[in-house]
Design a protein around this motif. Structure first.
Motif, PDB file in Angstrom:
ATOM      1  N   GLY A  26       0.791  -1.222   0.000  1.00  0.00           N
ATOM      2  CA  GLY A  26       0.000   0.000   0.000  1.00  0.00           C
ATOM      3  C   GLY A  26       0.818   1.262   0.000  1.00  0.00           C
ATOM      4  N   VAL A  27       2.117   1.150   0.295  1.00  0.00           N
ATOM      5  CA  VAL A  27       3.012   2.324   0.283  1.00  0.00           C
ATOM      6  C   VAL A  27       3.683   2.378  -1.084  1.00  0.00           C
ATOM      7  CG1 VAL A  27       5.015   3.426   1.338  1.00  0.00           C
ATOM      8  CG2 VAL A  27       3.365   2.197   2.760  1.00  0.00           C
ATOM      9  N   GLU A  28       3.235   3.296  -1.922  1.00  0.00           N
ATOM     10  CA  GLU A  28       3.748   3.420  -3.279  1.00  0.00           C
ATOM     11  C   GLU A  28       3.870   4.900  -3.640  1.00  0.00           C
ATOM     12  OE1 GLU A  28       1.478   1.271  -6.139  1.00  0.00           O
ATOM     13  OE2 GLU A  28       1.413  -0.580  -4.963  1.00  0.00           O
ATOM     14  N   PHE A  29       4.932   5.219  -4.384  1.00  0.00           N
ATOM     15  CA  PHE A  29       5.139   6.577  -4.893  1.00  0.00           C
ATOM     16  C   PHE A  29       5.566   6.480  -6.344  1.00  0.00           C
ATOM     17  CE2 PHE A  29       6.177   6.576  -0.382  1.00  0.00           C
ATOM     18  CZ  PHE A  29       5.407   7.620   0.108  1.00  0.00           C
ATOM     19  N   MET A  30       5.146   7.474  -7.122  1.00  0.00           N
ATOM     20  CA  MET A  30       5.496   7.500  -8.540  1.00  0.00           C
ATOM     21  C   MET A  30       6.036   8.876  -8.906  1.00  0.00           C
ATOM     22  SD  MET A  30       2.230   5.503 -10.152  1.00  0.00           S
ATOM     23  CE  MET A  30       1.064   6.593  -9.333  1.00  0.00           C
ATOM     24  N   GLY A  31       7.082   8.909  -9.685  1.00  0.00           N
ATOM     25  CA  GLY A  31       7.639  10.149 -10.204  1.00  0.00           C
ATOM     26  C   GLY A  31       8.011   9.981 -11.660  1.00  0.00           C
ATOM     27  N   LEU A  32       8.164  11.088 -12.336  1.00  0.00           N
ATOM     28  CA  LEU A  32       8.461  11.055 -13.771  1.00  0.00           C
ATOM     29  C   LEU A  32       9.445  12.165 -14.109  1.00  0.00           C
ATOM     30  CD1 LEU A  32       7.886   9.977 -16.626  1.00  0.00           C
ATOM     31  CD2 LEU A  32       5.992  11.601 -16.760  1.00  0.00           C
ATOM     32  N   ASN A  45       0.933   2.888   5.574  1.00  0.00           N
ATOM     33  CA  ASN A  45      -0.207   2.962   4.667  1.00  0.00           C
ATOM     34  C   ASN A  45      -1.369   3.619   5.406  1.00  0.00           C
ATOM     35  OD1 ASN A  45      -2.160   2.607   2.732  1.00  0.00           O
ATOM     36  ND2 ASN A  45      -2.338   0.397   3.007  1.00  0.00           N
ATOM     37  N   LEU A  46      -1.720   4.846   5.018  1.00  0.00           N
ATOM     38  CA  LEU A  46      -2.777   5.603   5.677  1.00  0.00           C
ATOM     39  C   LEU A  46      -4.086   5.571   4.915  1.00  0.00           C
ATOM     40  CD1 LEU A  46      -0.718   8.771   6.723  1.00  0.00           C
ATOM     41  CD2 LEU A  46      -1.091   6.662   8.001  1.00  0.00           C
ATOM     42  N   ALA A  47      -4.146   4.822   3.832  1.00  0.00           N
ATOM     43  CA  ALA A  47      -5.378   4.743   3.048  1.00  0.00           C
ATOM     44  C   ALA A  47      -6.454   4.027   3.857  1.00  0.00           C
ATOM     45  CB  ALA A  47      -5.133   4.005   1.733  1.00  0.00           C
ATOM     46  N   PRO A  48      -7.697   4.489   3.777  1.00  0.00           N
ATOM     47  CA  PRO A  48      -8.773   3.796   4.499  1.00  0.00           C
ATOM     48  C   PRO A  48      -9.006   2.400   3.944  1.00  0.00           C
ATOM     49  CG  PRO A  48      -9.681   5.443   2.998  1.00  0.00           C
ATOM     50  CD  PRO A  48      -8.185   5.627   2.983  1.00  0.00           C
ATOM     51  N   VAL A  80      -9.617   4.936  -5.393  1.00  0.00           N
ATOM     52  CA  VAL A  80      -8.603   4.097  -4.756  1.00  0.00           C
ATOM     53  C   VAL A  80      -7.240   4.643  -5.156  1.00  0.00           C
ATOM     54  CG1 VAL A  80      -7.600   1.795  -4.622  1.00  0.00           C
ATOM     55  CG2 VAL A  80     -10.075   2.061  -4.760  1.00  0.00           C
ATOM     56  N   GLU A  81      -6.510   5.210  -4.192  1.00  0.00           N
ATOM     57  CA  GLU A  81      -5.207   5.789  -4.488  1.00  0.00           C
ATOM     58  C   GLU A  81      -4.306   5.647  -3.267  1.00  0.00           C
ATOM     59  OE1 GLU A  81      -5.605   9.899  -5.325  1.00  0.00           O
ATOM     60  OE2 GLU A  81      -6.806  10.348  -3.563  1.00  0.00           O
ATOM     61  N   PRO A  82      -2.973   5.628  -3.468  1.00  0.00           N
ATOM     62  CA  PRO A  82      -2.057   5.497  -2.333  1.00  0.00           C
ATOM     63  C   PRO A  82      -2.110   6.738  -1.446  1.00  0.00           C
ATOM     64  CG  PRO A  82      -0.952   5.035  -4.425  1.00  0.00           C
ATOM     65  CD  PRO A  82      -2.260   5.651  -4.755  1.00  0.00           C
ATOM     66  N   ARG A  83      -2.152   6.497  -0.152  1.00  0.00           N
ATOM     67  CA  ARG A  83      -2.025   7.561   0.854  1.00  0.00           C
ATOM     68  C   ARG A  83      -1.067   7.018   1.910  1.00  0.00           C
ATOM     69  NH1 ARG A  83      -5.597  11.617   0.895  1.00  0.00           N
ATOM     70  NH2 ARG A  83      -5.438  11.875   3.150  1.00  0.00           N
TER      71      ARG A  83
END
Length: 1005
Positions: free
Chosen positions: A63-69, A425-428, A925-928
């Motif tokens: 659930g812990v994910e980050f994306m960069g470009l 992971n802070l997503a509900p 639904v998105e990473p928080r």
């Protein structure tokens, strides 16, 4: 007054739209396409992957994910975390360095680029002087050491990217310290490796391409030792106690070099070639780690005998007398080791390997070194995805039964918990349980938990066991034979090769209330399966259906049907087939639906459609829709590709012959050359695969595939009169024709004895003959009819049977509403004709308001061939919102899109990744996640000048400016890379590319 009132109503509707609809690309599921670099932070417990398209992705706990470009469309070649910080540095193949950080914003961490830097050499210096080949993030967290192609080592202060010129290590300084007897002090070449002394951060070893290694003291700024290796260097490893340096070389050997504070042994230890005396491939990376009790771990990639196993992708693990060559099915990018303990200084616990097509984690502390199942980064494309199907709000009982069946398939995995656990992971928690089913080329259906950020594998169903295929049952590559050398062990699940392409799954339909599943394949096979908690052994008899209904003048030129096993088959717990329908001719199944309450399955091909009673295992209806002009429909999908390729090659040869004849006759006339180019462009235009091909116009019945069945739909509605509702089956074809059949179902007590009958009641021919994409029946309140058994389970209201029902027919060009039972046109909505929009995918979704829990609306989610998504209101059929979602050139992404019942969607942004998007304000639904700054265990002994406040302010400003750019979705990077599109459209586009290259060469000649 009327105008003002209308304006007020429009404003109120606009506010409602804002509360209902919002477009977001939220998360990417699957494995990154074309990974090129790997990094890991033991203090943050975060994994970083860079790709060839310039994407950078970070993963921690599930659930812990980050994306960069990166703004630059350049490949990421190296990723390095800064020790004890929440930052990392990336090196691109355009020689630029980029600084990234995890900044907390509104109690959520975000990945942002805060600076970039490119080395600049002295005026007039060649580019090789500053071309970075090796990067070392110093343990102080304050310095970067950059080795270059010119042999220099530049020292740069971070995070400000300030070059410390007085501390740079020039090639001349190093060369002057090398003894004269080092083969005439030959050219040292580029810097291949940089490693820091684990027990003395002032010392680093610089490894040069020709083999020389120099230990350099950063404080004294001098060389204190040199290691005169002679073989070409590949990598360097400095052991934890600081006493030994390991070097690996291009001839498949590695060497140990003992180093100490006083008496340093300059004699080369005996070179070890692990895999024999024959020429071996290079050992590209080597690691040795000690254990508290027992022998050390030695791990290296490569080194295989070149002639016998040069095509293998291996990592060798040696621990005492245990020696295993882990054999991967795709090229190895990089690997690292995770250690035990709170400070990650204990025994090695896991080996993490990034291959080109998957991530594999090996448990090093369990007997047999089993694989740890990955909770994310799962290779969706372990066999190529051919179709997908989404089911929302799965009942708990079915969910638990699927998990139970899946757990029985995972006994070979390690019981150890996932070792990468960084971040929070802070997503509900997901509000419901969602399933995504993917069909694959090898005849498997994979069940994925699509409820949250991680697309987690639950269960795999294989249909190949029902059929006799050419696969050798003894061909088990998972374990090497006794005494084999090298001792190979197959790892990973990526296996793109299918035993038989006819096994490919084309359509899937699952009833979440009854547990019945039906899947259909490439060779006209339709399987009906039920969920069984126990293993069972039985035969599956095929019911052959003649879709052509004895029509003469047609001869099937495609593939043959699959042979069904005659002997009983042992099916493991899970979904087990109990009925099989075989279409004849065995064409690809193009439409499929199941009604579990009526125990019926409807299927369609390019030749017609049929209805099957899976309770009595008998055919109810077969209708041939084939047009006499549909000769292409008799060739089959597999032979059609060959035919298209053949015709293209013939066109190419004609053009080449014309070019050759021009050259033979020495025709240099510019006009004739221009004419040849015009013919070439005309040929290319004819085979263009662009999604926009024509404007809306009446289509001739002579068009190919007019009989192809595009959609099937069950409905309990009014067909004969407005007072008696009856079960019905609706079918829509590629030629714009809609067939409606009235079904007679016997009473429940006689359902097993009396046959189900079908009688044609209606036939509608659309004026423009546009392909029918979807059919929906609306009840008296204008609400789509509920799913089978949905009302029985109290999960939907009973449909209104008092008001008049309406039939909504969605073609590629328009939405048209008919009244029932008279079937008279009531209203329609046309798509624009100017840009050539065509409807490609349609779903029915419920959109809840973000402002109030009580309000919501039903609508149609629509995807066009332009890549736009629309929401169309029901029952008024009015366009509500439109968003750009997929690039229109991404034909595969558009074809793979699937909508959910709650306003979300998935599509393949690459062969291995699903992009998830949302059209709803309520269902997102998105990473928080949050990543804390790690505590530092010590202070730096290196002097670091204090940066001025202006530089800090500038860095902060750049950080804020980069926030919006860093949140872009990776899809743009992938789709800007032409290699991705070439892989997606591999067959025809590869021919087209080679054709262009050949003709360019001919023109130059």
């Amino acid at each position: 007054m009327k105008r003002l009132r209308r304006h007020g109503q429009e404003s109120q509707r606009d506010r409602i739209k804002q509360e209902l609809f919002q477009f977001n690309k939220t998360v990417e599921h699957g494995f990154p396409h074309q990974p090129s670099a790997l990094g890991y932070s033991s203090s943050l417990q975060l994994l970083a992957i860079g790709t060839r398209s310039g994407a950078i992705k970070l993963y921690g706990a599930p659930g812990v994910e980050f994306m960069g470009l990166h703004d630059e469309n350049a490949a990421v070649t190296q990723v390095h975390f800064l020790p004890h910080q929440v930052g990392l540095v990336t090196l691109l193949d355009d020689n630029s360095l980029h600084m990234w950080t995890l900044r907390v914003h509104k109690r959520i961490s975000e990945l942002l680029e805060i600076g970039h830097f490119t080395l600049t050499g002295p005026p007039g210096a060649p580019p090789s002087v500053t071309r970075v080949t090796a990067v070392l993030a110093h343990s102080s967290g304050e310095l970067l050491l950059l080795g270059t192609e010119g042999g220099h080592v530049f020292i740069v202060e971070v995070p400000g990217f300030r070059e410390l010129e007085e501390r740079n290590i020039s090639l001349d300084q190093v060369a002057s310290s090398v003894p004269d007897n080092y083969i005439g002090r030959r050219n040292l070449e580029h810097v291949e490796a940089l490693q820091e002394n684990p027990v003395n951060q002032d010392q680093v070893v610089i490894g040069y391409g020709r083999g020389l290694m120099v230990v350099w003291d950063l404080e004294k700024q001098c060389a204190i030792h040199h290691i005169p290796a002679t073989q070409q260097l590949e990598s360097v490893w400095w052991t934890e106690n600081g006493n030994c340096i390991l070097s690996s070389h291009s001839d498949g050997s590695y060497c140990r070099w003992m180093v100490g504070e006083e008496d340093m042994n300059e004699e080369e230890e005996k070179s070890d070639i692990p895999y024999g005396h024959f020429p071996c491939k290079a050992i590209s990376k080597i690691i040795q780690l000690y254990t508290k009790e027992g022998p050390p771990f030695l791990m290296f990639s490569g080194g295989m005998p070149r002639a016998s196993y040069g095509d293998r992708h291996c990592i060798t693990v040696i621990h005492g007398k245990t020696h295993v060559a882990l054999d991967f099915t795709s090229r190895i990018i990089d690997f690292f080791i995770i250690k035990d303990g709170p400070q990650h200084t204990g025994d090695p616990s896991a080996l993490v390997v990034l291959a080109e097509e998957e991530l594999v984690v090996i448990d090093l502390q369990t007997q047999g070194w089993p694989v740890i199942q990955t909770p994310y980064l799962v290779p969706l494309h372990s066999s190529a995805i051919t179709c997908s199907h989404h089911i929302s709000a799965i009942p708990l009982k079915l969910w638990e039964r699927i998990i139970s069946a899946g757990n029985l398939q995972k006994t070979h995995y390690s019981k150890k918990v996932w070792p990468i656990r960084g971040g929070q992971n802070l997503a509900p928690d997901p509000p419901q349980r969602d399933l995504l089913l993917t069909g694959h080329e090898d005849g498997t259906v994979r069940f994925w938990d699509a409820s949250g950020v991680c697309l987690h594998p639950m269960y795999k169903l294989s249909t190949a066991g029902v059929f006799d295929t050419e696969a050798d049952p003894n061909d088990n590559m998972n374990q090497g034979s006794e005494g084999e050398w090298p001792p190979f062990r197959k790892v990973g699940c990526f296996d793109p090769y299918s035993d038989d392409p006819r096994l490919g799954i084309q359509k899937i339909h699952l009833c979440k209330y009854s547990g019945y599943l039906t899947v259909a394949g490439t060779a006209g096979q339709i399987l009906v399966l039920e969920l069984n908690d126990e293993a069972a052994e039985h035969t599956v008899e095929a019911k052959v259906v003649d879709v052509l209904q004895g029509q003469e003048g047609f001869r099937w030129k495609g593939h043959t049907r699959l042979d069904v096993r005659e002997e009983p088959v042992l099916f493991p717990p899970g979904f087990q087939p109990f009925a099989l329908v075989q279409c004849q001719p065995p064409a690809v199944v193009t439409a499929l639906t199941l009604h579990s309450e009526w125990k019926l399955v409807a299927f369609g091909t390019s030749h017609g459609f049929g209805l099957y009673d899976y309770q009595q295992k008998s055919n109810v209806l077969v209708k041939c829709t084939l047009n006499p002009t549909d000769q292409l429909a008799m060739e089959g999908a597999l032979s059609r590709v060959k035919s298209i390729k053949k015709s293209l090659r013939q066109s190419f040869r004609r053009i080449r012959r014309s070019r050759v004849s021009l050259r033979k006759h020495h025709v240099n006339n510019a006009a004739k050359l221009q004419d040849a180019n015009a013919r070439l462009e005309a040929e290319l235009a004819e085979m263009e695969l662009a999604p926009v091909q024509r404007k809306i116009e009446a289509r001739s019945s002579d068009d190919s595939f007019t009989g192809l069945v595009r959609t099937l739909y069950f409905a309990d509605t009014f067909l004969l009169d407005s007072s008696h509702n009856t079960p019905s089956l609706w079918a829509g074809t590629n030629g714009g024709c809609v067939f409606a059949y009235m079904l007679r179902l016997p009473p429940v007590e006689h359902r097993a004895d009396e046959p189900v009958t079908a009688q044609q009641a209606k036939e509608i021919q659309l004026m423009h003959r546009a392909p029918v994409v979807s059919i929906v029946v609306l009840d008296g309140h204008g609400v789509p009819l509920p799913e089978p058994l949905e009302v029985a389970h109290d999960l939907a209201r009973s449909p209104d049977m008092h008001g008049s029902h309406h039939l909504l027919v969605i073609s590629e060009e328009q939405f048209k509403v008919f009244t029932l039972p008279k079937v008279s046109a009531k209203m329609k909505l046309k798509l624009t004709a100017v840009d050539g929009s065509r409807v490609r995918r349609v779903g029915v979704a419920w959109f809840g308001s973000s402002r109030t829990e009580d309000y919501g609306e039903s609508g149609l989610t629509v995807l066009t061939n332009q890549g736009d998504v629309h929401v169309v209101s029901l029952p008024s059929i009015k366009m509500q919102v439109q968003y750009n979602c997929i690039r229109r050139e991404d034909v595969s992404g558009i074809a793979s899109c699937v909508f959910t019942k709650h306003g979300q969607g998935f599509y393949l942004m690459s062969p291995s990744e699903f992009e998830r998007f949302s059209l709803s304000t309520r269902n997102v639904v998105e990473p928080r996640c949050l990543v804390d700054v790690p505590l530092r265990s010590g202070t730096s002994t290196l002097h670091r000048p204090q940066p001025d406040n202006r530089a800090q302010r500038n860095a902060r400003q750049e950080s804020e400016d980069a926030e919006s750019a860093a949140r872009r979705v990776m899809e743009h990077a992938l789709l800007n890379d032409e290699k991705v599109l070439q892989e997606i459209q591999k067959s025809l586009e590869s021919d087209q590319t080679s054709f262009l290259e050949n003709n360019v060469k001919s023109a130059v000649a």
